[in-house]
Design a protein around this motif. Sequence first.
Motif, PDB file in Angstrom:
ATOM      1  N   CYS A 204      21.585   1.916  36.749  1.00  0.00           N
ATOM      2  CA  CYS A 204      22.925   1.661  37.727  1.00  0.00           C
ATOM      3  C   CYS A 204      22.537   2.193  39.042  1.00  0.00           C
ATOM      4  O   CYS A 204      23.340   1.629  40.107  1.00  0.00           O
ATOM      5  CB  CYS A 204      23.902   2.165  36.986  1.00  0.00           C
ATOM      6  SG  CYS A 204      24.454   1.672  35.366  1.00  0.00           S
ATOM      7  N   THR A 205      21.945   3.245  39.371  1.00  0.00           N
ATOM      8  CA  THR A 205      21.962   3.734  40.619  1.00  0.00           C
ATOM      9  C   THR A 205      20.403   4.027  40.978  1.00  0.00           C
ATOM     10  O   THR A 205      19.847   4.157  40.071  1.00  0.00           O
ATOM     11  CB  THR A 205      22.671   4.997  40.689  1.00  0.00           C
ATOM     12  OG1 THR A 205      22.216   6.124  39.881  1.00  0.00           O
ATOM     13  CG2 THR A 205      24.272   4.609  40.403  1.00  0.00           C
ATOM     14  N   GLU A 206      19.867   4.128  42.157  1.00  0.00           N
ATOM     15  CA  GLU A 206      18.722   4.691  42.247  1.00  0.00           C
ATOM     16  C   GLU A 206      18.448   5.958  42.055  1.00  0.00           C
ATOM     17  O   GLU A 206      17.357   6.481  41.661  1.00  0.00           O
ATOM     18  CB  GLU A 206      18.533   4.590  44.037  1.00  0.00           C
ATOM     19  CG  GLU A 206      18.172   2.964  44.643  1.00  0.00           C
ATOM     20  CD  GLU A 206      17.660   3.070  45.962  1.00  0.00           C
ATOM     21  OE1 GLU A 206      16.481   3.443  46.057  1.00  0.00           O
ATOM     22  OE2 GLU A 206      18.355   3.008  46.981  1.00  0.00           O
ATOM     23  N   ASP A 207      19.184   6.855  42.139  1.00  0.00           N
ATOM     24  CA  ASP A 207      19.216   8.334  41.737  1.00  0.00           C
ATOM     25  C   ASP A 207      18.951   8.299  40.121  1.00  0.00           C
ATOM     26  O   ASP A 207      18.063   9.155  39.736  1.00  0.00           O
ATOM     27  CB  ASP A 207      20.587   8.995  42.158  1.00  0.00           C
ATOM     28  CG  ASP A 207      20.715   9.424  43.415  1.00  0.00           C
ATOM     29  OD1 ASP A 207      19.872   9.244  44.252  1.00  0.00           O
ATOM     30  OD2 ASP A 207      21.746   9.810  43.904  1.00  0.00           O
ATOM     31  N   GLU A 208      19.550   7.401  39.523  1.00  0.00           N
ATOM     32  CA  GLU A 208      19.179   7.535  38.107  1.00  0.00           C
ATOM     33  C   GLU A 208      17.955   6.968  37.840  1.00  0.00           C
ATOM     34  O   GLU A 208      17.428   7.464  36.986  1.00  0.00           O
ATOM     35  CB  GLU A 208      20.341   6.519  37.266  1.00  0.00           C
ATOM     36  CG  GLU A 208      20.016   6.399  35.810  1.00  0.00           C
ATOM     37  CD  GLU A 208      20.819   5.309  35.211  1.00  0.00           C
ATOM     38  OE1 GLU A 208      20.726   4.969  33.897  1.00  0.00           O
ATOM     39  OE2 GLU A 208      21.616   4.509  36.001  1.00  0.00           O
ATOM     40  N   ALA A 209      17.540   6.108  38.511  1.00  0.00           N
ATOM     41  CA  ALA A 209      16.060   5.628  38.439  1.00  0.00           C
ATOM     42  C   ALA A 209      15.092   6.615  38.923  1.00  0.00           C
ATOM     43  O   ALA A 209      14.196   6.843  37.970  1.00  0.00           O
ATOM     44  CB  ALA A 209      15.943   4.112  39.139  1.00  0.00           C
ATOM     45  N   LYS A 210      15.250   7.329  39.892  1.00  0.00           N
ATOM     46  CA  LYS A 210      14.348   8.247  40.414  1.00  0.00           C
ATOM     47  C   LYS A 210      14.251   9.475  39.212  1.00  0.00           C
ATOM     48  O   LYS A 210      13.281  10.050  39.026  1.00  0.00           O
ATOM     49  CB  LYS A 210      14.909   8.853  41.555  1.00  0.00           C
ATOM     50  CG  LYS A 210      14.583   7.703  42.834  1.00  0.00           C
ATOM     51  CD  LYS A 210      15.002   8.246  44.010  1.00  0.00           C
ATOM     52  CE  LYS A 210      14.869   7.063  45.170  1.00  0.00           C
ATOM     53  NZ  LYS A 210      15.499   7.632  46.582  1.00  0.00           N
ATOM     54  N   ALA A 211      15.412   9.746  38.597  1.00  0.00           N
ATOM     55  CA  ALA A 211      15.660  11.067  37.582  1.00  0.00           C
ATOM     56  C   ALA A 211      14.979  10.562  36.656  1.00  0.00           C
ATOM     57  O   ALA A 211      14.268  11.317  35.964  1.00  0.00           O
ATOM     58  CB  ALA A 211      17.090  11.320  37.524  1.00  0.00           C
ATOM     59  N   ALA A 212      14.782   9.331  36.360  1.00  0.00           N
ATOM     60  CA  ALA A 212      13.960   9.013  35.175  1.00  0.00           C
ATOM     61  C   ALA A 212      12.501   8.743  35.152  1.00  0.00           C
ATOM     62  O   ALA A 212      11.791   8.526  34.362  1.00  0.00           O
ATOM     63  CB  ALA A 212      14.607   7.661  34.266  1.00  0.00           C
ATOM     64  N   GLY A 213      12.316   9.100  36.328  1.00  0.00           N
ATOM     65  CA  GLY A 213      10.727   9.110  36.796  1.00  0.00           C
ATOM     66  C   GLY A 213      10.163   7.903  37.288  1.00  0.00           C
ATOM     67  O   GLY A 213       8.802   7.503  37.532  1.00  0.00           O
ATOM     68  N   TRP A 214      11.208   6.854  37.874  1.00  0.00           N
ATOM     69  CA  TRP A 214      10.659   5.546  38.241  1.00  0.00           C
ATOM     70  C   TRP A 214      10.726   5.619  40.014  1.00  0.00           C
ATOM     71  O   TRP A 214      11.514   6.436  40.625  1.00  0.00           O
ATOM     72  CB  TRP A 214      11.698   4.314  38.028  1.00  0.00           C
ATOM     73  CG  TRP A 214      11.503   4.415  36.630  1.00  0.00           C
ATOM     74  CD1 TRP A 214      12.046   5.433  35.511  1.00  0.00           C
ATOM     75  CD2 TRP A 214      11.538   3.239  35.654  1.00  0.00           C
ATOM     76  NE1 TRP A 214      12.000   4.754  34.255  1.00  0.00           N
ATOM     77  CE2 TRP A 214      11.550   3.633  34.066  1.00  0.00           C
ATOM     78  CE3 TRP A 214      10.716   1.811  35.853  1.00  0.00           C
ATOM     79  CZ2 TRP A 214      11.306   2.743  33.314  1.00  0.00           C
ATOM     80  CZ3 TRP A 214      10.427   0.982  35.065  1.00  0.00           C
ATOM     81  CH2 TRP A 214      10.681   1.434  33.631  1.00  0.00           C
ATOM     82  N   ARG A 215       9.891   5.134  40.578  1.00  0.00           N
ATOM     83  CA  ARG A 215       9.712   5.052  41.985  1.00  0.00           C
ATOM     84  C   ARG A 215      10.282   3.560  42.642  1.00  0.00           C
ATOM     85  O   ARG A 215      10.040   2.530  41.953  1.00  0.00           O
ATOM     86  CB  ARG A 215       8.519   5.252  42.586  1.00  0.00           C
ATOM     87  CG  ARG A 215       7.496   4.283  42.196  1.00  0.00           C
ATOM     88  CD  ARG A 215       6.087   4.507  42.949  1.00  0.00           C
ATOM     89  NE  ARG A 215       4.927   3.325  42.702  1.00  0.00           N
ATOM     90  CZ  ARG A 215       4.924   2.291  43.042  1.00  0.00           C
ATOM     91  NH1 ARG A 215       5.860   1.787  44.002  1.00  0.00           N
ATOM     92  NH2 ARG A 215       3.988   1.433  42.695  1.00  0.00           N
ATOM     93  N   ALA A 216      10.633   3.629  43.749  1.00  0.00           N
ATOM     94  CA  ALA A 216      11.007   2.271  44.411  1.00  0.00           C
ATOM     95  C   ALA A 216       9.641   1.322  44.547  1.00  0.00           C
ATOM     96  O   ALA A 216       8.549   1.905  44.819  1.00  0.00           O
ATOM     97  CB  ALA A 216      11.730   2.550  45.945  1.00  0.00           C
ATOM     98  N   THR A 217       9.618   0.171  44.500  1.00  0.00           N
ATOM     99  CA  THR A 217       8.724  -0.938  44.650  1.00  0.00           C
ATOM    100  C   THR A 217       8.267  -0.889  46.220  1.00  0.00           C
ATOM    101  O   THR A 217       9.296  -0.635  47.014  1.00  0.00           O
ATOM    102  CB  THR A 217       9.049  -2.233  44.284  1.00  0.00           C
ATOM    103  OG1 THR A 217       7.689  -3.113  44.326  1.00  0.00           O
ATOM    104  CG2 THR A 217      10.062  -3.062  44.898  1.00  0.00           C
ATOM    105  N   ARG A 218       7.029  -0.900  46.422  1.00  0.00           N
ATOM    106  CA  ARG A 218       6.401  -1.240  47.741  1.00  0.00           C
ATOM    107  C   ARG A 218       6.965  -2.519  48.399  1.00  0.00           C
ATOM    108  O   ARG A 218       6.713  -3.489  47.675  1.00  0.00           O
ATOM    109  CB  ARG A 218       4.994  -0.917  47.797  1.00  0.00           C
ATOM    110  CG  ARG A 218       4.745   0.544  47.470  1.00  0.00           C
ATOM    111  CD  ARG A 218       3.128   0.590  47.721  1.00  0.00           C
ATOM    112  NE  ARG A 218       2.739   2.051  47.081  1.00  0.00           N
ATOM    113  CZ  ARG A 218       2.127   2.340  45.835  1.00  0.00           C
ATOM    114  NH1 ARG A 218       2.322   1.152  45.082  1.00  0.00           N
ATOM    115  NH2 ARG A 218       1.890   3.496  45.842  1.00  0.00           N
TER     116      ARG A 218
END
Length: 219
Positions: A204-218
Amino acid sequence: MIVGRASVTDGDTVVIHGTRIRLHGIDAPESAQLCQDVAGKSYRCGQTAALALSDRIGEAPISCEPRDTDRYGRTVAICRKGAEDLNAWMVAQGHAVAYRRYATDYVEAEATAKAAKHGIWAGSFTTPSEWRRGERGMYMGFAAPGGPDGPIPAPVSRAEPPAAGGCTIKGNISRKGEQVYHLPGSRDYDRTRIDAKTGERMFCTEDEAKAAGWRATRR
């Protein structure tokens, strides 16, 4: 050749001695996928497919002839119980469709199932590939009439509403095993498909994705 007792993960995947094997040339409904039976009642066709494969195998050892390795590292193979081609049996019984994107081995078996209205052909359904591409991302549901030889209409019913707030960030696992997320409007967003069976998910949010260990795509 891989030989041994198999545990069934779903209608087109088994595990033998720790090796995950994807059945070549077929595509079974996903575990959470719904179809409609002949009376128009919804049922878990993915679960039905998995149980059918498990019952067919029983306690007997099976042999799997590797054909390829997919992007998730699974061995793609034709599996047999004795002389019986289990891949063909699943399609002929209407528990899976021929996966034309990768092979045409089981198109004839599919035609037989369709003509006899076996399994999912008795009612209506969305092909597993269409369900993965669209309906799972929005909500679990079905379309009618379904099948691989014609366009799939929009869903006629909802099994559950869309996620609150509309979670639109796609968490994808690359071929190298990297966990990356794609924001709406980014370069690869539209062509990125999410396969929950492999651990991919929506955020739902970037913070949620980052907290789960995922990074933004290049980009």
